[in-house]
Design an enzyme around this catalytic site. Structure first.
Site, PDB file in Angstrom:
ATOM      1  N   CYS A   1       0.815  -1.214   0.000  1.00 32.23           N
ATOM      2  CA  CYS A   1       0.000   0.000   0.000  1.00 32.23           C
ATOM      3  C   CYS A   1       0.846   1.260   0.000  1.00 32.23           C
ATOM      4  O   CYS A   1       1.667   1.462   0.895  1.00 32.23           O
ATOM      5  CB  CYS A   1      -0.918   0.004   1.215  1.00 32.23           C
ATOM      6  SG  CYS A   1      -1.909   1.502   1.299  1.00 32.23           S
TER       7      CYS A   1
ATOM      8  N   TRP B   1      -9.037   5.683  -0.043  1.00 32.62           N
ATOM      9  CA  TRP B   1      -9.610   6.300  -1.239  1.00 32.62           C
ATOM     10  C   TRP B   1      -8.774   5.860  -2.435  1.00 32.62           C
ATOM     11  O   TRP B   1      -7.691   5.291  -2.279  1.00 32.62           O
ATOM     12  CB  TRP B   1      -9.647   7.823  -1.137  1.00 32.62           C
ATOM     13  CG  TRP B   1      -8.334   8.456  -0.796  1.00 32.62           C
ATOM     14  CD1 TRP B   1      -7.262   8.657  -1.618  1.00 32.62           C
ATOM     15  CD2 TRP B   1      -7.949   8.963   0.492  1.00 32.62           C
ATOM     16  NE1 TRP B   1      -6.231   9.245  -0.940  1.00 32.62           N
ATOM     17  CE2 TRP B   1      -6.629   9.457   0.362  1.00 32.62           C
ATOM     18  CE3 TRP B   1      -8.587   9.058   1.736  1.00 32.62           C
ATOM     19  CZ2 TRP B   1      -5.937  10.027   1.432  1.00 32.62           C
ATOM     20  CZ3 TRP B   1      -7.894   9.629   2.787  1.00 32.62           C
ATOM     21  CH2 TRP B   1      -6.591  10.109   2.625  1.00 32.62           C
TER      22      TRP B   1
ATOM     23  N   ARG C   1      -0.136   4.718   3.005  1.00 29.03           N
ATOM     24  CA  ARG C   1      -0.113   4.434   4.434  1.00 29.03           C
ATOM     25  C   ARG C   1       0.151   5.627   5.347  1.00 29.03           C
ATOM     26  O   ARG C   1       0.157   5.479   6.572  1.00 29.03           O
ATOM     27  CB  ARG C   1       0.918   3.331   4.721  1.00 29.03           C
ATOM     28  CG  ARG C   1       0.438   1.971   4.280  1.00 29.03           C
ATOM     29  CD  ARG C   1       1.496   0.916   4.518  1.00 29.03           C
ATOM     30  NE  ARG C   1       2.456   0.809   3.423  1.00 29.03           N
ATOM     31  CZ  ARG C   1       3.580   0.107   3.475  1.00 29.03           C
ATOM     32  NH1 ARG C   1       3.909  -0.517   4.580  1.00 29.03           N
ATOM     33  NH2 ARG C   1       4.378   0.037   2.418  1.00 29.03           N
TER      34      ARG C   1
ATOM     35  N   GLU D   1      -5.198   3.455 -10.350  1.00 24.71           N
ATOM     36  CA  GLU D   1      -5.820   2.143 -10.104  1.00 24.71           C
ATOM     37  C   GLU D   1      -6.987   1.932 -11.061  1.00 24.71           C
ATOM     38  O   GLU D   1      -7.215   0.839 -11.559  1.00 24.71           O
ATOM     39  CB  GLU D   1      -6.344   2.045  -8.671  1.00 24.71           C
ATOM     40  CG  GLU D   1      -5.295   2.228  -7.609  1.00 24.71           C
ATOM     41  CD  GLU D   1      -5.905   2.045  -6.230  1.00 24.71           C
ATOM     42  OE1 GLU D   1      -6.198   3.072  -5.574  1.00 24.71           O
ATOM     43  OE2 GLU D   1      -6.115   0.887  -5.821  1.00 24.71           O
TER      44      GLU D   1
END
Ligand code: ARG
Length: 406
Positions: free
Chosen positions: A96, A270, A99, A275
């Protein structure tokens, strides 16, 4: 298939979490029946008390947890331990990029909920609360844990909101090809797709419990927020009829804290624009939008060296960011998210902690070298608490079988 890294596998990338097979891949799937590992419990309690000085010394809590494991085979986290554990699972998740805000994760303690309909209802509430009028809040809902005698509920879907993929006579898929098999299975299980099928039909939520077996629940429309996609300059873009959902809630990862497993613990951050724009819409085995957009742009596609793919991809990504912005829905671009990630690394280092990161997931799927996260290496060891994408959960999310409690 499953995960090789965001760029490689059909798995997607980044930020707040992941879709796809989800974060760290490990086959530590624990069934009801196993006793909670005392060493894992102890390690977590030490960490909780070290990072939360106000909780006082660890000794008393440690002794009481060990007694609880002796008599029941497991232990019950305090609400504070649960919230901390969930936040640290995010902090430890190597895939991720988002973070930096790990400590502001909102934790919904729903450990008392273990029936399929209850899980589904609370998932819908999660979607409404996380969306919060477009100002998206990172959030996790933690349902009943895996117990030594009672297995926890499972959510089959990879995310709470996913689009159906229907096989067509021409051999192509209408909708999201990633969920073609899953969709067919659910139809065989009795799901009734909308009368007029479209490319963005929301799949039902499948919740399985040991007593009830897999149950399907249609999402109420007020829980599904979507953004229709338009381009800041190309007026024809809106005619493509593209849209995407506002909140990515990963729902098939197992949260593990101090030796306790929470297989149903959907969480969201979010979106980072790539992506959607580079992967979900751009991948040739997803919505495969690049050739269509290149053609509408009038690009010369006869020769790869014109970089028509790259040019079209940029415009799709501009459309995604623009559309979320004009609709007042939180989203971030990959440059901003990359520099936030470096800020996060610096903070973690100053706190004396390791920050595991997987380069192939952290580096954005377009213009990688234009972002600072490209130009370095990272710690790769896995830490717990964490989120795990178990193989059987991944299979259920893509293939719709076999059931967890068959
Ligand atoms: N990549 C996934 C998707 O496109 C979402 C993964 C989680 N992403 C996030 N920003 N929290 O749906």
């Amino acid at each position: 298939m499953t995960t090789l890294g965001g760029q490689v596998a059909g798995a997607t990338t980044t930020s707040g979490a992941t879709d796809a097979s989800g974060p760290v891949e490990q086959s530590t799937a624990r069934r009801g029946g196993a006793e909670t590992d005392r060493a894992a419990a102890a390690e977590f309690l030490e960490m909780f008390h070290a990072e939360n000085r106000r909780a006082g010394p660890v000794a008393r809590r440690m002794a009481s947890v060990m007694r609880e494991i002796d008599s029941t085979g497991t232990y019950w986290h305090t609400p504070e331990e649960l919230a901390f554990g969930a936040r640290v699972a995010w902090r430890n998740n190597a895939r991720c990029i988002g973070r930096l805000y790990w400590n502001s994760l909102q934790v919904r303690d729903l450990r008392g909920v273990s029936d399929a309909a209850g899980v589904a209802e609370h998932c819908f509430d999660h979607l409404r609360a996380a969306n919060s009028g477009g100002k998206i809040r990172p959030m996790i809902s933690v349902f009943a844990p895996e117990g030594p005698s009672l297995p926890a509920p499972r959510i089959w879907n990879e995310q709470l909101i996913r689009y159906a993929g229907y096989g067509q006579r021409n051999g192509r898929v209408l909708g999201d090809p990633r969920y073609h098999t899953f969709t067919s299975k659910l139809i065989r299980r009795g799901w009734r797709s909308p009368e007029r099928r479209g490319a963005f039909d929301v799949l039902p939520l499948v919740v399985e419990t040991v007593e009830e077996g897999p149950q399907m629940f249609d999402l109420p429309s007020d829980a599904v927020h979507e953004v229709p996609l338009e381009h800041p300059e190309f007026s024809w873009f809106a005619e493509l009829g593209m849209r995407w959902h506002a909140v990515p809630v990963i729902s098939n990862n197992r949260l593990e804290i101090g030796g306790v497993s929470y297989p149903a613990a959907p969480f969201n951050g979010w979106y980072m624009g790539t992506e959607i724009g580079a992967r979900n819409l751009g991948d040739s085995n997803r919505y495969d939008l690049v050739p269509t957009v290149a053609e509408r742009m009038g690009l010369d596609t006869s020769n790869e060296a014109t970089l028509w793919r790259d040019r079209a991809l940029v415009e799709i990504n501009r459309a995604v960011l623009h559309s979320f912005q004009v609709n007042g829905v939180t989203i971030s671009d990959h440059h901003t998210e990359s520099s936030r990630f470096l800020t996060h690394l610096g903070k973690e280092e100053r706190a004396g902690r390791r920050c595991p990161a997987d380069w192939s997931w952290i580096v954005p799927p377009m213009s990688g070298s234009q972002t600072p996260v490209f130009h370095r290496y990272y710690d790769t060891e896995d830490l717990v608490p964490n989120f795990f994408g178990d193989d059987d959960a991944t299979r259920r999310a893509l293939e719709g079988s076999p059931p967890a409690f068959g």
